[in-house]
Design a protein around this motif. Structure first.
Motif, PDB file in Angstrom:
ATOM      1  N   ASP A 250     -34.695   5.337 -14.889  1.00 35.67           N
ATOM      2  CA  ASP A 250     -35.987   6.031 -14.912  1.00 35.67           C
ATOM      3  C   ASP A 250     -36.046   7.252 -14.000  1.00 35.67           C
ATOM      4  O   ASP A 250     -37.116   7.856 -13.820  1.00 35.67           O
ATOM      5  CB  ASP A 250     -37.118   5.070 -14.545  1.00 35.67           C
ATOM      6  N   SER A 251     -34.910   7.626 -13.397  1.00 37.41           N
ATOM      7  CA  SER A 251     -34.815   8.816 -12.529  1.00 37.41           C
ATOM      8  C   SER A 251     -35.693   8.727 -11.289  1.00 37.41           C
ATOM      9  O   SER A 251     -35.998   9.753 -10.665  1.00 37.41           O
ATOM     10  CB  SER A 251     -35.167  10.094 -13.314  1.00 37.41           C
ATOM     11  N   SER A 252     -36.124   7.533 -10.923  1.00 41.02           N
ATOM     12  CA  SER A 252     -36.942   7.394  -9.714  1.00 41.02           C
ATOM     13  C   SER A 252     -36.059   7.516  -8.470  1.00 41.02           C
ATOM     14  O   SER A 252     -34.872   7.165  -8.493  1.00 41.02           O
ATOM     15  CB  SER A 252     -37.659   6.043  -9.716  1.00 41.02           C
ATOM     16  N   PRO A 253     -36.614   8.013  -7.368  1.00 39.77           N
ATOM     17  CA  PRO A 253     -35.823   8.173  -6.144  1.00 39.77           C
ATOM     18  C   PRO A 253     -35.518   6.837  -5.490  1.00 39.77           C
ATOM     19  O   PRO A 253     -36.395   5.973  -5.384  1.00 39.77           O
ATOM     20  CB  PRO A 253     -36.719   9.044  -5.257  1.00 39.77           C
ATOM     21  N   VAL A 254     -34.298   6.658  -5.054  1.00 37.31           N
ATOM     22  CA  VAL A 254     -33.887   5.451  -4.329  1.00 37.31           C
ATOM     23  C   VAL A 254     -32.954   5.876  -3.197  1.00 37.31           C
ATOM     24  O   VAL A 254     -32.607   7.052  -3.071  1.00 37.31           O
ATOM     25  CB  VAL A 254     -33.157   4.452  -5.255  1.00 37.31           C
ATOM     26  N   SER A 255     -32.574   4.929  -2.372  1.00 37.89           N
ATOM     27  CA  SER A 255     -31.558   5.156  -1.344  1.00 37.89           C
ATOM     28  C   SER A 255     -30.385   4.221  -1.614  1.00 37.89           C
ATOM     29  O   SER A 255     -30.565   3.139  -2.177  1.00 37.89           O
ATOM     30  CB  SER A 255     -32.122   4.894   0.053  1.00 37.89           C
ATOM     31  N   VAL A 256     -29.214   4.660  -1.215  1.00 37.66           N
ATOM     32  CA  VAL A 256     -28.016   3.842  -1.393  1.00 37.66           C
ATOM     33  C   VAL A 256     -27.273   3.766  -0.066  1.00 37.66           C
ATOM     34  O   VAL A 256     -26.964   4.793   0.554  1.00 37.66           O
ATOM     35  CB  VAL A 256     -27.095   4.418  -2.486  1.00 37.66           C
ATOM     36  N   PHE A 257     -27.008   2.534   0.372  1.00 37.82           N
ATOM     37  CA  PHE A 257     -26.199   2.280   1.564  1.00 37.82           C
ATOM     38  C   PHE A 257     -24.777   1.958   1.109  1.00 37.82           C
ATOM     39  O   PHE A 257     -24.580   1.042   0.300  1.00 37.82           O
ATOM     40  CB  PHE A 257     -26.784   1.113   2.365  1.00 37.82           C
ATOM     41  N   GLU A 258     -23.819   2.694   1.649  1.00 44.78           N
ATOM     42  CA  GLU A 258     -22.423   2.529   1.257  1.00 44.78           C
ATOM     43  C   GLU A 258     -21.610   1.969   2.414  1.00 44.78           C
ATOM     44  O   GLU A 258     -21.660   2.482   3.533  1.00 44.78           O
ATOM     45  CB  GLU A 258     -21.854   3.889   0.837  1.00 44.78           C
ATOM     46  N   TYR A 259     -20.836   0.914   2.098  1.00 48.87           N
ATOM     47  CA  TYR A 259     -19.934   0.331   3.102  1.00 48.87           C
ATOM     48  C   TYR A 259     -18.508   0.360   2.552  1.00 48.87           C
ATOM     49  O   TYR A 259     -18.235  -0.189   1.478  1.00 48.87           O
ATOM     50  CB  TYR A 259     -20.328  -1.116   3.429  1.00 48.87           C
ATOM     51  N   ASP A 260     -17.628   1.014   3.290  1.00 48.34           N
ATOM     52  CA  ASP A 260     -16.224   1.162   2.894  1.00 48.34           C
ATOM     53  C   ASP A 260     -15.437  -0.082   3.319  1.00 48.34           C
ATOM     54  O   ASP A 260     -15.182  -0.295   4.503  1.00 48.34           O
ATOM     55  CB  ASP A 260     -15.672   2.432   3.552  1.00 48.34           C
ATOM     56  N   LEU A 261     -15.051  -0.899   2.342  1.00 46.57           N
ATOM     57  CA  LEU A 261     -14.363  -2.156   2.637  1.00 46.57           C
ATOM     58  C   LEU A 261     -12.889  -1.974   2.991  1.00 46.57           C
ATOM     59  O   LEU A 261     -12.280  -2.885   3.567  1.00 46.57           O
ATOM     60  CB  LEU A 261     -14.476  -3.097   1.430  1.00 46.57           C
ATOM     61  N   ILE A 262     -12.309  -0.841   2.636  1.00 44.23           N
ATOM     62  CA  ILE A 262     -10.862  -0.691   2.836  1.00 44.23           C
ATOM     63  C   ILE A 262     -10.513   0.176   4.032  1.00 44.23           C
ATOM     64  O   ILE A 262      -9.331   0.313   4.366  1.00 44.23           O
ATOM     65  CB  ILE A 262     -10.193  -0.107   1.568  1.00 44.23           C
ATOM     66  N   HIS A 263     -11.516   0.753   4.691  1.00 44.53           N
ATOM     67  CA  HIS A 263     -11.209   1.580   5.857  1.00 44.53           C
ATOM     68  C   HIS A 263     -10.758   0.692   7.022  1.00 44.53           C
ATOM     69  O   HIS A 263     -11.413  -0.316   7.329  1.00 44.53           O
ATOM     70  CB  HIS A 263     -12.430   2.406   6.267  1.00 44.53           C
ATOM     71  N   PRO A 264      -9.668   1.052   7.680  1.00 44.15           N
ATOM     72  CA  PRO A 264      -9.157   0.212   8.786  1.00 44.15           C
ATOM     73  C   PRO A 264     -10.174  -0.040   9.879  1.00 44.15           C
ATOM     74  O   PRO A 264     -10.189  -1.128  10.482  1.00 44.15           O
ATOM     75  CB  PRO A 264      -7.961   1.017   9.315  1.00 44.15           C
ATOM     76  N   LEU A 265     -11.036   0.934  10.167  1.00 39.25           N
ATOM     77  CA  LEU A 265     -12.015   0.767  11.237  1.00 39.25           C
ATOM     78  C   LEU A 265     -13.105  -0.244  10.882  1.00 39.25           C
ATOM     79  O   LEU A 265     -13.854  -0.689  11.756  1.00 39.25           O
ATOM     80  CB  LEU A 265     -12.667   2.120  11.561  1.00 39.25           C
ATOM     81  N   ASN A 266     -13.201  -0.602   9.598  1.00 40.98           N
ATOM     82  CA  ASN A 266     -14.267  -1.505   9.169  1.00 40.98           C
ATOM     83  C   ASN A 266     -13.816  -2.952   8.968  1.00 40.98           C
ATOM     84  O   ASN A 266     -14.638  -3.821   8.673  1.00 40.98           O
ATOM     85  CB  ASN A 266     -14.888  -1.003   7.852  1.00 40.98           C
ATOM     86  N   LYS A 267     -12.535  -3.209   9.087  1.00 35.65           N
ATOM     87  CA  LYS A 267     -12.016  -4.537   8.774  1.00 35.65           C
ATOM     88  C   LYS A 267     -12.725  -5.651   9.542  1.00 35.65           C
ATOM     89  O   LYS A 267     -13.086  -6.689   8.989  1.00 35.65           O
ATOM     90  CB  LYS A 267     -10.512  -4.590   9.075  1.00 35.65           C
ATOM     91  N   SER A 268     -12.929  -5.423  10.818  1.00 33.66           N
ATOM     92  CA  SER A 268     -13.502  -6.500  11.646  1.00 33.66           C
ATOM     93  C   SER A 268     -14.977  -6.735  11.385  1.00 33.66           C
ATOM     94  O   SER A 268     -15.519  -7.789  11.752  1.00 33.66           O
ATOM     95  CB  SER A 268     -13.295  -6.180  13.135  1.00 33.66           C
ATOM     96  N   THR A 269     -15.651  -5.744  10.769  1.00 34.21           N
ATOM     97  CA  THR A 269     -17.103  -5.879  10.591  1.00 34.21           C
ATOM     98  C   THR A 269     -17.501  -6.200   9.155  1.00 34.21           C
ATOM     99  O   THR A 269     -18.689  -6.199   8.827  1.00 34.21           O
ATOM    100  CB  THR A 269     -17.823  -4.576  11.034  1.00 34.21           C
TER     101      THR A 269
END
Length: 578
Positions: A48-67
């Motif tokens: 419907d083209s309505s405005p939303v927000s998107v939160f992106e989490y990178d699962l493969i980035h080395p800095l994110n592994k522990s979290t």
């Protein structure tokens, strides 16, 4: 590290796009790289083209592994915890490389705080207390109804909706002590700056110590630090945040309102058992007596009044509308456009007698709505109200029509306004019938030829026999205004009988209107009709018993005779040339 994280995120987004995954949204510009490992994007919903927000989490980035467990916890809790003051979850896309969480459109609180730093002190205090109230309501719900600890209260866990309302997010470590996967007690320290906001018991014995305390203890302390940071953004954390945790001194109050300061000190009590809980903080602020720093807040009162409008008594409704009228120019623009306006438009559905007070407020607030949003925020709800059977609402719409008629497009008028508007011609209440006739003057340029030359004129023919003299008069005036815009055959068939009928009306002003309508439509008549039908009809009024009618009749006859003389002279010239 932020550069590496952003670089990795861009690579993940590219891979997702190349994979052909059917996302329920279209990503727009990046708003922020949140301090809790997420990238926040503006986006639009595909269906419907309505405005939303998107939160992106990178699962493969080395800095994110522990979290990764924290990201999955945030998703799990956001999906299950639903509350008006909690960030609204809409959808999720999860692959081996990325998590996309789609929510209502929001922006981070820190960006909004910078914008508000330029406001005057009172406006800023009102807005901050209103926001703190919403966060306290959400936090009390998390602690009491969900029996959980949020564990991440701070500016980066709060987001601002398009209406300016504060929404609680940041659920990375939100945990119930009875959960099998309660990450707070083992992984709370992985959040950025977590120890800076940690309560004294955590600094002394670690995050696991919270499991033995009331679920609100850690959140209450963080709420006190949040309060300090939003009112005193340029100040360091108060000395009480470091051992031995001395109580806040009056000199450290800064811009914290005096009425809030006693509760602020109780939130920062180093003893978790004696610390004021967010629920108690909320109740203190909403008390009918005492400090009542929330209850006296203008924005809090207005929101409560709007939410309970349908159930309120007439005196309460009148008081709220009076407050809104007095405060309309001082509202934050987003609050006026996205919070007050929709609530007032919703209230109009069952407003009855209050509609005449609400609609002018709607239009006054609508003045500051950006042009590209005016149609969706103001006009679409207004047009829907034409279907309401409530006469008070219908009358308010018609009385206020001059303020919004020009903004209506032709399709909306023909398809959504006219089908309901035309019922007003046969309404049993005379004031509705008359207001409907007056409304056509403003809407006529937006009516289709079919409506103008057929449906409308059938209604107006009936209105010329209305029991109310003023309605018959206004109907004649309206037909006179419409005359030049009618089709050729319609003019020839309708105008002279309509105006002639008005000249025979028992009401003097209706007869005057009939004569003047003939003059207003002088260009619409062919010369043969002027000589054979118009002049004889108008001449009958030259001996009317009312001087007002006679005077206009003589003027009209003079006008038409001059037109006939000019035409006759031209006929002579043509014959001579032959």
């Amino acid at each position: 590290m932020d550069y590496l994280r952003n670089l990795g995120s861009a690579a993940v987004s590219s891979l997702v796009q190349k994979s052909g995954l059917n996302l329920p949204f279209s990503l727009g510009p990046k708003v922020a790289s949140n301090e809790t490992f997420w990238n926040l994007y503006d986006a639009t919903k595909r269906d419907d083209s309505s405005p939303v927000s998107v939160f992106e989490y990178d699962l493969i980035h080395p800095l994110n592994k522990s979290t990764i467990p924290l990201a999955r916890n945030a998703l799990r809790k956001l999906r299950t915890i639903r509350h008006p003051d909690v960030l609204k979850f809409m959808d999720v896309v999860e692959t081996d490389s990325v998590i996309y969480i789609m929510t209502e459109r929001v922006r981070p609180l820190p960006a909004a705080l910078q914008t508000w730093s330029a406001k005057n002190a009172q406006e800023r205090e009102d807005w901050l207390l209103w926001g703190l109230h919403r966060v306290s309501v959400a936090l009390a719900f998390v602690n009491e109804s969900c029996a959980s600890t949020h564990g991440n209260i701070g500016t980066n866990a709060i987001f601002i909706s398009p209406s300016g309302e504060w929404k609680l997010g940041g659920f990375e470590v939100l945990s119930n002590p009875k959960d099998d996967v309660a990450v707070l007690y083992t992984m709370g320290g992985l959040l950025p700056d977590s120890m800076a906001r940690a309560s004294p018991e955590v600094k002394k014995s670690g995050w696991s110590s919270l499991k033995e305390q009331p679920v609100s203890a850690g959140d209450a302390y963080a709420l006190g630090l949040l309060l300090h940071s939003i009112f005193n953004p340029t100040h360091p954390l108060p000395p009480t945040s470091q051992p031995p945790h001395p109580p806040p001194q009056p000199s450290s109050r800064g811009a914290i309102p005096p009425s809030v300061f006693p509760s602020f000190k109780k939130l920062l009590n180093p003893n978790p058992k004696a610390r004021m809980a967010p629920k108690t903080f909320l109740e203190t602020g909403m008390a009918e007596s005492g400090d009542a720093f929330f209850a006296r807040n203008k924005l809090v009162k207005i929101c409560a009044g709007l939410d309970n409008f349908a159930l309120a008594g007439e005196s309460e409704k009148s008081a709220l509308l009076r407050t809104l009228k007095e405060s309309v120019t001082s509202f934050p623009p987003e609050f006026a456009s996205h919070r007050v306006l929709p609530s007032l438009l919703s209230a109009l559905d069952h407003a009855g007698a209050s509609a005449s007070s609400i609609l002018p407020l709607v239009l006054a607030l609508g003045v500051n709505v950006p042009p590209h949003e005016y149609d969706s925020i103001v006009l679409v709800p207004l047009v829907k109200l034409y279907a309401s059977p409530d006469r008070g609402t219908r009358m308010a719409l018609l009385d206020s029509l001059p303020e919004y008629a020009e903004k209506l497009d032709k399709r909306a008028v023909a398809d959504r306004v006219w089908p309901h508007l035309q019922t007003g011609f046969s309404d049993t209440v005379a004031v509705i019938r008359e207001a409907t006739v007056r409304a056509v003057v403003l809407l006529a340029p937006k009516l289709s030829d079919r409506i103008l030359n057929n449906d409308l004129l059938r209604h107006l023919a009936r209105m010329q026999s209305d029991p109310e003299a003023s309605i018959r008069t206004n109907t004649c005036i309206l037909i006179g205004r419409l005359g030049p815009t009618l089709g050729y055959n319609t003019k020839k068939k309708v105008l002279i009988p309509a105006f002639g009928k008005a000249i025979k009306d028992p009401f003097v002003h209706a007869r005057v209107a009939g004569v003047m309508a003939f003059m207003a439509c002088a260009e619409c008549f062919e010369m043969e009709d002027i000589a054979g039908r118009v002049v004889p009809c108008v001449a009958s009024a030259m001996l009317d018993k009312e001087k007002l009618v006679r005077d206009q009749a003589f003027r009209a006859v003079e006008l038409f005779v001059k037109r006939l003389e000019t035409h006759a002279a031209a006929m002579v010239s043509r014959f001579l040339c032959m």
